[in-house]
Design a protein around this motif. Structure first.
Motif, mmCIF file in Angstrom:
data_model
loop_
_atom_site.group_PDB
_atom_site.id
_atom_site.type_symbol
_atom_site.label_atom_id
_atom_site.label_comp_id
_atom_site.label_asym_id
_atom_site.label_seq_id
_atom_site.Cartn_x
_atom_site.Cartn_y
_atom_site.Cartn_z
ATOM 1 N N ARG A 13 0.856 -1.165 -0.132
ATOM 2 C CA ARG A 13 -0.114 0.194 -0.083
ATOM 3 C C ARG A 13 0.829 1.400 -0.047
ATOM 4 O O ARG A 13 1.782 1.550 0.901
ATOM 5 N N ASP A 15 0.360 4.843 0.156
ATOM 6 C CA ASP A 15 -0.653 5.894 0.622
ATOM 7 C C ASP A 15 -0.223 7.107 -0.370
ATOM 8 O O ASP A 15 -0.962 7.937 -0.796
ATOM 9 N N ARG A 18 -1.609 7.070 -3.602
ATOM 10 C CA ARG A 18 -2.961 6.538 -3.289
ATOM 11 C C ARG A 18 -3.231 5.247 -4.224
ATOM 12 O O ARG A 18 -4.077 5.231 -4.897
ATOM 13 N N ARG A 35 -9.067 6.574 -3.173
ATOM 14 C CA ARG A 35 -9.107 7.670 -2.502
ATOM 15 C C ARG A 35 -9.484 7.260 -1.028
ATOM 16 O O ARG A 35 -10.214 6.557 -0.754
ATOM 17 N N THR A 36 -9.171 8.168 -0.058
ATOM 18 C CA THR A 36 -9.504 8.109 1.281
ATOM 19 C C THR A 36 -10.367 9.254 1.897
ATOM 20 O O THR A 36 -9.941 10.406 1.514
ATOM 21 N N HIS A 37 -11.173 8.843 2.641
ATOM 22 C CA HIS A 37 -11.954 10.030 3.595
ATOM 23 C C HIS A 37 -12.157 9.519 4.834
ATOM 24 O O HIS A 37 -11.600 8.239 5.048
ATOM 25 N N ASP A 39 -12.134 7.346 7.789
ATOM 26 C CA ASP A 39 -12.873 5.974 7.694
ATOM 27 C C ASP A 39 -13.263 5.321 6.515
ATOM 28 O O ASP A 39 -14.116 4.306 6.772
ATOM 29 N N THR A 40 -13.254 5.945 5.375
ATOM 30 C CA THR A 40 -13.622 5.447 4.060
ATOM 31 C C THR A 40 -12.488 5.087 3.288
ATOM 32 O O THR A 40 -11.458 6.037 3.155
ATOM 33 N N ILE A 41 -12.475 4.209 2.373
ATOM 34 C CA ILE A 41 -11.585 3.847 1.140
ATOM 35 C C ILE A 41 -12.710 3.709 0.107
ATOM 36 O O ILE A 41 -13.479 2.844 -0.009
ATOM 37 N N ALA A 69 -8.230 -3.223 4.042
ATOM 38 C CA ALA A 69 -9.338 -2.186 4.279
ATOM 39 C C ALA A 69 -10.058 -2.650 5.598
ATOM 40 O O ALA A 69 -10.264 -1.814 6.394
ATOM 41 N N GLU A 74 -11.747 0.451 7.779
ATOM 42 C CA GLU A 74 -12.384 1.600 6.684
ATOM 43 C C GLU A 74 -13.782 0.802 6.063
ATOM 44 O O GLU A 74 -13.907 -0.199 5.999
#
Length: 86
Positions: A13, A15, A18, A35-37, A39-41, A69, A74
Motif C-alpha cells: 500500500r 499511501d 494513493r 481515495r480516502t476519506h 474511515d472510508t476508502i 481495508a 475502513e
C-alpha cells in the motif's frame, strides 16, 4: 504500510501515490487506485498489465486490498467494477 510478499510477488500500500502496487520479481505489474476519506476508502481503478494477465494476479490484488481495508476498519466503496465484482 501494508505488504504481502510471496513467490516473487509483492503487494504494497503506497499511501502517497494513493494506490496498492503489485510487483512481480520487482517489476510493477498492477495497481489498485484509491481515495480516502475519514474511515472510508474508495477504490477507483484496478489494472493488471496485459503481460501479467491470466495468472490470477488481479484476484490476488483484490483480495489483499479488501482484506487490508477491513483490517484498518475502513468502510469500502467499490467504484471500480473489478473490485465491486470481487
Amino acid at each position: 504500510m501494508a505488504t504481502e510478499s510471496d513467490d516473487g510477488i509483492e503487494i504494497v500500500r503506497n499511501d502517497s501515490a494513493r494506490r496498492y502496487e503489485l510487483t512481480v520479481d520487482g517489476t510493477l505489474a498492477g495497481t489498485a487506485q484509491f481515495r480516502t476519506h475519514p474511515d472510508t476508502i474508495v477504490f477507483t481503478h484496478t489494472i493488471v498489465k496485459p503481460e501479467y494477465e491470466g495468472r490470477g494476479l488481479g484476484s490476488r490484488l483484490a483480495k489483499f486490498v479488501l482484506d487490508d481495508a477491513v483490517a484498518r476498519g475502513e468502510t469500502i466503496v467499490p467504484v471500480c467494477t473489478f473490485i465491486a465484482s470481487y
